[in-house]
Design a protein around this motif. Structure first.
Motif, mmCIF file in Angstrom:
data_model
loop_
_atom_site.group_PDB
_atom_site.id
_atom_site.type_symbol
_atom_site.label_atom_id
_atom_site.label_comp_id
_atom_site.label_asym_id
_atom_site.label_seq_id
_atom_site.Cartn_x
_atom_site.Cartn_y
_atom_site.Cartn_z
ATOM 1 N N ARG A 151 -45.899 7.093 -32.045
ATOM 2 C CA ARG A 151 -45.467 7.671 -33.328
ATOM 3 C C ARG A 151 -46.582 8.466 -33.976
ATOM 4 N NH1 ARG A 151 -46.219 6.808 -38.462
ATOM 5 N NH2 ARG A 151 -47.429 4.905 -38.132
ATOM 6 N N VAL A 152 -47.807 7.908 -33.969
ATOM 7 C CA VAL A 152 -48.931 8.593 -34.603
ATOM 8 C C VAL A 152 -49.303 9.864 -33.841
ATOM 9 C CG1 VAL A 152 -51.381 8.394 -35.153
ATOM 10 C CG2 VAL A 152 -49.832 6.491 -35.656
ATOM 11 N N ILE A 153 -49.311 9.789 -32.502
ATOM 12 C CA ILE A 153 -49.715 10.944 -31.687
ATOM 13 C C ILE A 153 -48.700 12.074 -31.790
ATOM 14 C CG2 ILE A 153 -50.082 11.724 -29.308
ATOM 15 C CD1 ILE A 153 -51.211 8.916 -28.726
ATOM 16 N N THR A 154 -47.425 11.743 -31.738
ATOM 17 C CA THR A 154 -46.378 12.771 -31.691
ATOM 18 C C THR A 154 -45.844 13.147 -33.066
ATOM 19 O OG1 THR A 154 -44.620 11.117 -31.438
ATOM 20 C CG2 THR A 154 -45.665 11.952 -29.422
ATOM 21 N N GLY A 155 -46.028 12.290 -34.060
ATOM 22 C CA GLY A 155 -45.472 12.562 -35.385
ATOM 23 C C GLY A 155 -43.985 12.295 -35.490
ATOM 24 N N ALA A 156 -43.393 11.638 -34.495
ATOM 25 C CA ALA A 156 -41.960 11.311 -34.513
ATOM 26 C C ALA A 156 -41.773 9.992 -35.261
ATOM 27 C CB ALA A 156 -41.415 11.217 -33.097
ATOM 28 N N ASP A 157 -41.682 10.072 -36.604
ATOM 29 C CA ASP A 157 -41.623 8.865 -37.431
ATOM 30 C C ASP A 157 -40.341 8.069 -37.235
ATOM 31 O OD1 ASP A 157 -44.128 9.374 -38.561
ATOM 32 O OD2 ASP A 157 -43.265 10.714 -40.064
ATOM 33 N N ASN A 158 -39.312 8.703 -36.672
ATOM 34 C CA ASN A 158 -38.049 7.986 -36.469
ATOM 35 C C ASN A 158 -38.142 6.874 -35.421
ATOM 36 O OD1 ASN A 158 -36.444 9.237 -38.352
ATOM 37 N ND2 ASN A 158 -35.781 10.860 -36.970
ATOM 38 N N ILE A 159 -39.192 6.894 -34.615
ATOM 39 C CA ILE A 159 -39.297 5.915 -33.531
ATOM 40 C C ILE A 159 -39.230 4.494 -34.063
ATOM 41 C CG2 ILE A 159 -40.897 4.946 -31.833
ATOM 42 C CD1 ILE A 159 -41.713 7.739 -31.099
ATOM 43 N N THR A 180 -35.922 15.220 -30.489
ATOM 44 C CA THR A 180 -37.350 15.097 -30.783
ATOM 45 C C THR A 180 -37.860 13.693 -30.483
ATOM 46 O OG1 THR A 180 -37.117 16.752 -32.526
ATOM 47 C CG2 THR A 180 -39.093 15.389 -32.564
ATOM 48 N N THR A 181 -37.050 12.686 -30.842
ATOM 49 C CA THR A 181 -37.476 11.299 -30.640
ATOM 50 C C THR A 181 -37.570 10.961 -29.161
ATOM 51 O OG1 THR A 181 -36.365 10.709 -32.715
ATOM 52 C CG2 THR A 181 -36.994 8.917 -31.251
ATOM 53 N N VAL A 182 -36.562 11.352 -28.387
ATOM 54 C CA VAL A 182 -36.596 11.084 -26.950
ATOM 55 C C VAL A 182 -37.758 11.826 -26.300
ATOM 56 C CG1 VAL A 182 -35.335 11.353 -24.781
ATOM 57 C CG2 VAL A 182 -34.129 10.612 -26.823
ATOM 58 N N ASP A 186 -40.630 21.060 -26.038
ATOM 59 C CA ASP A 186 -40.773 20.552 -27.405
ATOM 60 C C ASP A 186 -39.681 19.567 -27.790
ATOM 61 O OD1 ASP A 186 -43.053 22.125 -27.896
ATOM 62 O OD2 ASP A 186 -41.789 23.867 -28.374
ATOM 63 N N THR A 187 -38.609 19.562 -27.043
ATOM 64 C CA THR A 187 -37.497 18.671 -27.352
ATOM 65 C C THR A 187 -36.712 18.401 -26.068
ATOM 66 O OG1 THR A 187 -35.585 18.304 -28.814
ATOM 67 C CG2 THR A 187 -35.878 20.526 -27.915
ATOM 68 N N VAL A 188 -35.722 17.516 -26.174
ATOM 69 C CA VAL A 188 -34.863 17.171 -25.040
ATOM 70 C C VAL A 188 -33.452 17.622 -25.366
ATOM 71 C CG1 VAL A 188 -33.868 15.249 -23.732
ATOM 72 C CG2 VAL A 188 -36.290 15.219 -24.331
ATOM 73 N N PRO A 189 -32.743 18.284 -24.442
ATOM 74 C CA PRO A 189 -31.377 18.739 -24.732
ATOM 75 C C PRO A 189 -30.465 17.589 -25.164
ATOM 76 C CG PRO A 189 -32.171 19.674 -22.669
ATOM 77 C CD PRO A 189 -33.179 18.660 -23.087
ATOM 78 N N ASN A 190 -29.523 17.906 -26.054
ATOM 79 C CA ASN A 190 -28.621 16.882 -26.584
ATOM 80 C C ASN A 190 -27.802 16.206 -25.485
ATOM 81 O OD1 ASN A 190 -29.416 17.262 -29.239
ATOM 82 N ND2 ASN A 190 -27.916 18.902 -29.583
ATOM 83 N N GLU A 191 -27.474 16.955 -24.427
ATOM 84 C CA GLU A 191 -26.705 16.364 -23.334
ATOM 85 C C GLU A 191 -27.481 15.218 -22.667
ATOM 86 O OE1 GLU A 191 -25.434 20.445 -24.163
ATOM 87 O OE2 GLU A 191 -27.368 19.546 -23.666
ATOM 88 N N MET A 192 -28.788 15.388 -22.538
ATOM 89 C CA MET A 192 -29.609 14.350 -21.935
ATOM 90 C C MET A 192 -29.830 13.186 -22.895
ATOM 91 S SD MET A 192 -32.375 16.354 -19.613
ATOM 92 C CE MET A 192 -32.665 14.834 -18.741
ATOM 93 N N VAL A 193 -29.868 13.488 -24.197
ATOM 94 C CA VAL A 193 -30.003 12.414 -25.186
ATOM 95 C C VAL A 193 -28.788 11.496 -25.125
ATOM 96 C CG1 VAL A 193 -30.163 11.904 -27.650
ATOM 97 C CG2 VAL A 193 -31.452 13.813 -26.691
ATOM 98 N N GLY A 194 -27.592 12.083 -24.989
ATOM 99 C CA GLY A 194 -26.378 11.281 -24.896
ATOM 100 C C GLY A 194 -26.342 10.394 -23.670
ATOM 101 N N ALA A 195 -27.027 10.815 -22.610
ATOM 102 C CA ALA A 195 -27.054 10.025 -21.370
ATOM 103 C C ALA A 195 -28.168 8.992 -21.365
ATOM 104 C CB ALA A 195 -27.224 10.961 -20.175
#
Length: 422
Positions: free
Chosen positions: A41-49, A333-335, A380-389
């Motif tokens: 979380r600190v390294i990536t800044g993805a606070d949602n983790i 972003t989170t994934v 920079d991000t992961v496609p939504n289709e892959m997030v759903g899987a």
């Protein structure tokens, strides 16, 4: 010379290592996982983790998976494989919503549980009494449940279009009670907003567990704890588990194996039905065709991941619920941030395998670690289709890694006939 040989033969065998994890080891693993999440979380800044909203969503998604897995645990501890959990969940969603919109949400809970239990009894009749292969019976129940509810939805819900219903959707059901711990929730939210290392992460996790918690979520926690107590701390549980380990020996000691198998599979269906009720009445407040989304099968994976024990099952359900919740909260972003954690885990696995002289597995793990790192740094991000899987990918990865250290009940999916012991 002979005395020496005799002494060597009389030497006791070396003690075998227990496959059960001790409490200190579990706490150490949880602490390590938490510190790793904090660092990512600190390294990536993805606070949602570790955010409270992510944890709250993960908890609500873990509950139906955990209930399905708990149902599978009851059945398989008695020696009956229950692939039909998905169908029993479908029955719970449909009949829970159908009764809920007419007579209130708690009546819907009871009716949904009873519908799942009836599905379990059908499975018990087919497998225990008639000796049908457990997998075939379970698949048949899944197909029949889907077909029956689709037919009944057209008959019962289509005339209620003025209430927002359709052939694939029920009218809205009133909310079940939920609670938030007063004072504590607000204080944890304040700590979380500072984004301090570890402190804010712990506050976010605890905040998600005490904010807007459904009554069915609290009931699920009690059912997990109660299942452990009943199955491992009572004579009833000992007899039931003996039916899954060695029913012939259980029968010779006077245990009514058929009765215990029926009780276990009916309980299994009731728990799966409650998971379906949760989906229909807490997650969405309506029945919607296809809303189980394979959670019955993921529940089975959580049960196997937990080595057929309630504590491990709860951990597996939490992992799958967390991965499922990623798609709800800025998932791409989170994934993407979690790819860094996956790469680190693969590197550690590679080092461990090479240390254990499993060079091929270590090399494969290291290769995948490199690929994941390249993916992380090139995007920079992961496609939504892959997030759903993501939850399904996590299910496959976890089962692949854990499969070699698991032991199912010895008499699982084996035919039993009364009188064989005599």
């Amino acid at each position: 010379m002979s005395a020496t040989v005799t002494a060597e033969k009389a030497a006791p065998p070396a003690p075998t290592r227990s496959r059960r994890m001790s409490l200190p080891r579990v706490l150490l693993l949880l602490s390590g996982a938490l510190l790793a999440l904090c660092a990512v979380r600190v390294i990536t800044g993805a606070d949602n983790i570790t955010g409270s909203s992510q944890i709250s969503a993960a908890l609500s998604l873990a509950v139906p998976i955990g209930l399905a897995g708990l149902g599978g645990l009851w059945a398989e501890r008695a020696g009956v494989v229950n692939i039909g959990l998905e169908g029993m969940m479908i029955l719970g969603t449909f009949f829970g919503a159908w009764a809920g919109y007419q007579w209130g949400p708690w009546t819907g809970v009871v009716v949904g549980v009873l519908a799942g239990a009836i599905g379990g009894l059908v499975h018990a009749v087919a497998t225990v009494s008639f000796g049908v292969d457990h997998i075939i019976s379970g698949v048949a129940i899944n197909i029949l449940a889907l077909g029956a509810t689709s037919y009944l939805a057209k008959r019962w819900f289509e005339p209620l279009s003025h209430l927002g219903a359709s052939p694939k959707q029920s009218p809205a059901v009133d909310d079940l009670p939920s609670f938030t711990v007063p004072g504590l929730s607000d204080g944890l939210k304040s700590l979380e907003s500072h984004h301090w290392f570890l402190v804010s992460d712990v506050a976010g996790i605890l905040g998600g567990l005490v904010t807007n918690v459904s009554a069915l979520t609290a009931l699920t926690v009690l059912l997990v704890v109660g299942s452990y107590f009943v199955l491992w701390r009572t004579p009833f549980g000992l007899r039931l588990r003996s039916c899954g380990e060695n029913p012939l020996a259980a029968e010779s000691l006077g245990v009514n194996v058929y009765l215990y198998k029926y009780a276990a599979v009916a309980t299994s269906g009731a728990l799966a039905g409650l998971g379906g009720v949760f989906l229909a009445m807490v997650r969405s407040h309506i029945y919607n065709e296809g809303q189980t989304g394979g959670r019955g099968y993921i529940g089975l994976a959580a049960m196997i991941f937990g080595n057929w024990r309630p504590g491990g099952l709860a951990a597996g359900a939490g992992l799958f619920g967390y991965s499922d919740a990623l798609q709800l909260r800025n998932g791409g972003t989170t994934v993407h941030a979690l790819l860094l954690l996956i790469a680190v885990v693969l590197v550690l696995l590679a080092v461990w395998k090479i240390y254990r002289k499993s060079y091929l597995t270590g090399a494969v793990s290291a290769g995948f670690a490199v690929l994941v790192l390249v993916w992380y740094f090139m995007t920079d991000t992961v496609p939504n289709e892959m997030v759903g899987a993501t939850p399904y990918v996590v299910t496959l990865l976890v089962m692949a890694l854990a499969a070699q250290k698991l032991r199912m009940p010895k008499y699982n999916n084996k035919p039993y006939r009364k009188g064989q012991a005599g």
